[in-house]
Each structure stands twice: as structure tokens, then as C-alpha cells.
Design an enzyme around this catalytic site. Structure first.
Site, PDB file in Angstrom:
ATOM      1  CE1 TYR A 183      -3.230   2.829   0.405  1.00 30.28           C
ATOM      2  CE2 TYR A 183      -3.776   1.874   2.728  1.00 30.28           C
ATOM      3  CZ  TYR A 183      -4.352   2.747   1.460  1.00 30.28           C
ATOM      4  OH  TYR A 183      -4.980   3.723   1.626  1.00 30.28           O
ATOM      5  CE  LYS A 197      -6.579   2.377  -1.999  1.00 31.54           C
ATOM      6  NZ  LYS A 197      -7.288   2.597  -0.518  1.00 31.54           N
TER       7      LYS A 197
END
Length: 298
Positions: A125, A153
Site C-alpha cells: 500500500y 494499492k
């Protein structure tokens, strides 16, 4: 996913389950628990587990649930991740360490150590707005090639970095997901595998429609929806930032719309976030009602 709370500050599991049904019903391909928009940094361990357990039970295998195992150090991250795995998540989502200043080699060691300690996959992330450092493409690509992470992400807004990761991992079973809402159109055009936008809590049909339209090569629909959703996102700028912080304005605005829609029961945030005023809530609701739309038929 957002985290609904009761007025007393407890996790509102009934509203959380209703929000999950709202998203699944709109056609999302998965649920992300305990991320930034879930107010993860303000949750205690019991609340994290309550959220993850509720969403795994509610999804009941219809879509995968991934959960943030987000903390400032490696040992705490592993502890969160193991508990999430015990609760049945499909993968855990991990940031670089934060609060401390880290070298790239330390970030690599963090992800490698976390991955080696777990029986569930890890998704990286990249969110420098909260972690206060980015994940350079070199780090992401190295971790992908080692198999330490199965996807990323990317909420950095760095399209150059994003594209390089896409290109240099295209021969791998590796998912590159856009986390920056105004860049979903761009990401899909570049070949991203999907998006994880917090505004999808409010308007999941729009983002699902964009994704499906992109799969069919209908870029005019993608462009139209991105423009509309960008305008809808402006609801988060309505609250007075001379009175509350930007993150409280962000989650409070989205929760306010979901209250108006009857999806959740309260727009309260985790302590110490202050709530929107009645006037701000009314303005948010009025603006949202003009911009909400039915799902794109794609």
C-alpha cells in the site's frame, strides 16, 4: 470501506454489514477493511478485529475481503496480519513503516519479514500522504519479483511510478490497483487491474460502471463517469477546514451521504474527529443528490 460508529464511538456492526451489502449489491469485486478511510490509525485492536470479523461474515465468500495490517513497525504489523488471517481474510494490506524515517533497504526488509511470517498473501500500500514516504517503483518491482507481495494499492498520485510498475510486472501474476480517485480513468487506460477508491462507499455503481466500461473499451463512458465522480468528490471540500481537519471532513462527508441514503445510522467519526455541522451536512446532501446516478450499463 468506511467504518460506521455509534454515537458513543463503538463500531456499528449492523451499519457496517449494511454498507458491505450496499457495495456487494452494486457489483464490487472485493472489500477492503481497515484501510485509511476506515480511520485505521484511530482504531484499537479489538475494533480492528470486530470490523474484519463482521465483514468476513457478511461477505460469506461472495467476494474476497482484504484487511489492512497497518502499523508503525514490523512486529506490530505481523501481529495484526496474523489476527486478520485467523479471521479469514484473503490477503492483508501493508504500508511501509511510519513515524520513523526509513531507508529503502529497511522498507524492503519490512515487507520481506512480514511476508515470510504469514500464510496469507500481502498487498503493498503506497500512501505517502499518511506514511510520509513513498514506495519507489524499484521496491515494488523487487518485492513483486520475489513473490513477497501479490499486488499494490497505489494512492500516491505518481502516474510515472504507477505506469512503470504496471509495465515491469506485466509478466507476473501481480495486481496493480489505483487508489487515487481522480486517476481511475487514467489508470484503467494504462492497463490497471482495478481501483480501490474510498468514494465508492458513496457511489459504488459509478466506479463499477467505469471498470466494466473500460473492459469493453467504452472510453467515452469512462470519461463521462470520471468527470461526474470528480464533481461528486467535491462534497468532501464542503466542511470548514478552519474548524475540523481534512480527514474528518473526508470521512464525515461520505458518511453523511450514506446516512441520508439510509445505509448507515450515524456520520460520527472516531475520536478525536469532530463531526460536520448540521449546515455542512445539509450542503453535502444537496450537492450529492445532484450528482448521484444509477449504474452505468456496461
Amino acid at each position: 470501506m468506511l467504518t460506521p460508529f455509534t454515537p458513543s464511538g463503538e463500531v456499528d456492526t449492523a451499519s457496517l454489514a449494511a454498507l458491505a451489502e450496499h457495495l456487494i449489491g452494486a457489483g464490487v469485486n472485493g472489500l477492503f477493511a481497515c484501510g485509511s478511510s476506515a480511520e485505521i490509525a484511530l482504531l484499537d485492536d479489538a475494533q480492528r478485529e470486530q470490523i474484519i470479523g463482521t465483514l468476513v461474515d457478511t461477505a460469506a465468500g461472495r467476494v474476497p475481503v482484504v484487511a489492512g495490517a497497518i502499523d508503525s513497525g514490523t512486529r506490530r504489523t505481523i501481529a495484526h496480519a496474523k489476527r486478520a488471517a485467523d479471521l479469514g481474510v484473503a490477503a492483508v494490506v501493508v504500508t511501509a513503516p511510519y513515524y520513523v524515517d526509513t531507508h529503502d533497504d529497511e522498507v524492503l526488509a519490512h515487507f520481506r519479514t512480514v511476508a515470510s511470517a504469514l500464510d496469507v498473501p500481502v498487498i503493498a500500500y503506497d500512501i505517502p500522504s499518511t506514511v510520509h514516504r513513498s514506495l519507489p517503483a524499484d521496491i515494488t518491482i523487487a518485492l513483486a519479483r520475489e513473490g513477497a507481495v501479490i499486488g499494490i494499492k497505489d494512492s500516491s498520485g505518481n502516474v510515472i511510478n504507477f505506469r512503470r510498475v504496471l509495465v515491469e510486472t506485466e509478466d507476473l501474476d501481480f495486481s496493480v490497483l489505483m487508489g487515487n480517485e481522480p486517476l481511475v480513468e487514467t489508470a484503467l487506460f494504462l492497463g490497471a487491474h482495478g481501483a480501490v477508491p474510498s468514494l465508492a462507499n458513496v457511489e459504488p455503481a459509478g466506479f463499477v460502471g467505469m471498470y466494466r466500461a473500460a473492459q469493453h473499451g467504452d472510453w467515452s463512458t469512462v470519461k463521462r463517469e470520471q468527470t461526474r465522480l470528480n464533481r461528486l468528490r467535491d462534497i468532501t471540500t464542503i466542511p470548514d477546514l478552519a474548524r475540523i481537519g481534512g480527514f474528518a471532513a473526508l470521512v464525515g462527508s461520505m458518511k453523511s451521504v450514506l446516512v441520508d441514503e439510509g445505509v448507515i445510522s450515524s456520520s460520527v467519526g472516531a475520536a478525536p474527529f469532530l463531526p460536520l455541522t448540521d449546515e455542512e451536512r445539509a450542503q453535502v446532501g444537496s450537492a450529492a443528490s445532484r450528482l448521484m446516478a444509477v449504474a452505468v450499463d456496461a
